[in-house]
Enzyme design. Sequence first.
Site, mmCIF file in Angstrom:
data_model
loop_
_atom_site.group_PDB
_atom_site.id
_atom_site.type_symbol
_atom_site.label_atom_id
_atom_site.label_comp_id
_atom_site.label_asym_id
_atom_site.label_seq_id
_atom_site.Cartn_x
_atom_site.Cartn_y
_atom_site.Cartn_z
ATOM 1 N N LYS A 15 0.831 -1.204 0.000
ATOM 2 C CA LYS A 15 0.000 0.000 0.000
ATOM 3 C C LYS A 15 0.874 1.268 0.000
ATOM 4 C CE LYS A 15 -3.875 -2.289 2.399
ATOM 5 N NZ LYS A 15 -4.759 -2.273 3.601
ATOM 6 N N TYR A 55 -12.040 -4.123 -3.511
ATOM 7 C CA TYR A 55 -12.583 -4.429 -2.186
ATOM 8 C C TYR A 55 -14.015 -4.958 -2.231
ATOM 9 C CZ TYR A 55 -8.425 -2.889 0.215
ATOM 10 O OH TYR A 55 -7.137 -2.799 0.680
ATOM 11 N N ASN A 156 -1.901 -0.283 7.329
ATOM 12 C CA ASN A 156 -1.314 -1.587 7.673
ATOM 13 C C ASN A 156 -0.425 -2.129 6.575
ATOM 14 O OD1 ASN A 156 -3.312 -2.243 5.906
ATOM 15 N ND2 ASN A 156 -4.570 -3.392 7.354
ATOM 16 N N HIS A 159 -1.743 -5.458 1.450
ATOM 17 C CA HIS A 159 -2.967 -6.249 1.225
ATOM 18 C C HIS A 159 -2.553 -7.651 0.806
ATOM 19 C CE1 HIS A 159 -6.680 -7.787 -0.449
ATOM 20 N NE2 HIS A 159 -5.968 -8.168 -1.497
ATOM 21 N N GLU A 170 -9.063 -10.633 -7.966
ATOM 22 C CA GLU A 170 -8.217 -9.458 -7.683
ATOM 23 C C GLU A 170 -7.059 -9.349 -8.682
ATOM 24 O OE1 GLU A 170 -9.027 -9.699 -2.848
ATOM 25 O OE2 GLU A 170 -6.982 -9.819 -3.597
HETATM 26 P P1 GDP Z 1 -7.396 -7.421 5.464
HETATM 27 O O1 GDP Z 1 -7.845 -8.519 4.553
HETATM 28 O O2 GDP Z 1 -6.622 -7.929 6.649
HETATM 29 O O3 GDP Z 1 -6.651 -6.312 4.755
HETATM 30 O O4 GDP Z 1 -8.704 -6.751 6.112
HETATM 31 P P2 GDP Z 1 -10.145 -6.481 5.500
HETATM 32 O O5 GDP Z 1 -10.327 -7.162 4.181
HETATM 33 O O6 GDP Z 1 -11.135 -6.748 6.581
HETATM 34 O O7 GDP Z 1 -10.157 -4.893 5.276
HETATM 35 C C1 GDP Z 1 -9.468 -4.297 4.204
HETATM 36 C C2 GDP Z 1 -8.770 -3.047 4.690
HETATM 37 O O8 GDP Z 1 -9.731 -2.104 5.123
HETATM 38 C C3 GDP Z 1 -7.861 -3.257 5.882
HETATM 39 O O9 GDP Z 1 -6.587 -3.714 5.520
HETATM 40 C C4 GDP Z 1 -7.839 -1.882 6.485
HETATM 41 O O10 GDP Z 1 -6.906 -1.041 5.823
HETATM 42 C C5 GDP Z 1 -9.253 -1.361 6.232
HETATM 43 N N1 GDP Z 1 -10.197 -1.607 7.338
HETATM 44 C C6 GDP Z 1 -10.881 -2.750 7.537
HETATM 45 N N2 GDP Z 1 -11.673 -2.651 8.610
HETATM 46 C C7 GDP Z 1 -11.501 -1.406 9.101
HETATM 47 C C8 GDP Z 1 -12.083 -0.676 10.212
HETATM 48 O O11 GDP Z 1 -12.915 -1.183 10.975
HETATM 49 N N3 GDP Z 1 -11.665 0.597 10.409
HETATM 50 C C9 GDP Z 1 -10.744 1.192 9.592
HETATM 51 N N4 GDP Z 1 -10.377 2.434 9.847
HETATM 52 N N5 GDP Z 1 -10.176 0.555 8.540
HETATM 53 C C10 GDP Z 1 -10.553 -0.726 8.292
HETATM 54 MG MG MG Z 2 -9.338 -8.617 3.062
#
Ligand code: GDP
Ligand code: MG
Length: 201
Positions: A15, A55, A156, A159, A170
């Site tokens: 990212k 996403y 973070n 991805h 993707e």
């Molecule tokens: P990943 O697969 O571990 O990246 O997590 P997810 O697919 O659940 O979410 C995608 C991305 O959205 C995450 O890497 C975060 O950058 C962001 N994100 C997800 N959930 C949250 C949340 O509850 N709050 C915030 N601020 N960002 C979030």
């Molecule tokens: Mg994810």
Amino acid sequence: MSNKKFIERTLVILKPDAVQRSLVGETVKRFENLGLKFVGIKLVLPKKENVRMHYTVDPDWIRLTGEKAMKAKENQGINISESAEEIGERVLESLIKFMTSGPVVVIAVEGASAVPLVRKIVGSTEPLSSDVGTIRGDYVFDSYAMADINNRAIRNLIHASSDIESAKKEIKIWFDEKELLNYSTAQERFIYDVDLKNILQ
Ligand code: GDP
Ligand code: MG
């Protein structure tokens, strides 16, 4: 080569925070060290549509993300008036803003069990609680609480696809078929080959 049926592909995106913090080498090194192979790699400035598409390859992602965020707020005793979909959409908008803020590195990674292996190296979503030894646990300390207070995506660094089917979709968003190369590496012999002939002379 044997073990072909275990070979799969996954998508990694370094990212904008990873690129800005000069952590590209540090992070890709971990996948290479494990023995995974890059079949596509490039620097990209993401477009809004691509991030949204990315996403929402899982059509439930917006609702599930909203529900997760809602639960976390409820556990902190915070009252929520929005629906899960509205919260999820807000997280998606913040992600679009974040992901289009600067260049990212997209990588199609291939290897046996590549999807879960990459997730293991990447660590869990919230860096504050990601395990030590993972990329998110070692190089960043952002938290949901800090991100949410400013209505921004959690930083973070990286991805990684969550399953084989999402990975396929993707990879199609970020790469043209011709950008993905089929080739073998010298080290694959040692990882997958049964006989290891022709080493001793
Ligand atoms: P990943 O697969 O571990 O990246 O997590 P997810 O697919 O659940 O979410 C995608 C991305 O959205 C995450 O890497 C975060 O950058 C962001 N994100 C997800 N959930 C949250 C949340 O509850 N709050 C915030 N601020 N960002 C979030
Ligand atoms: Mg994810």
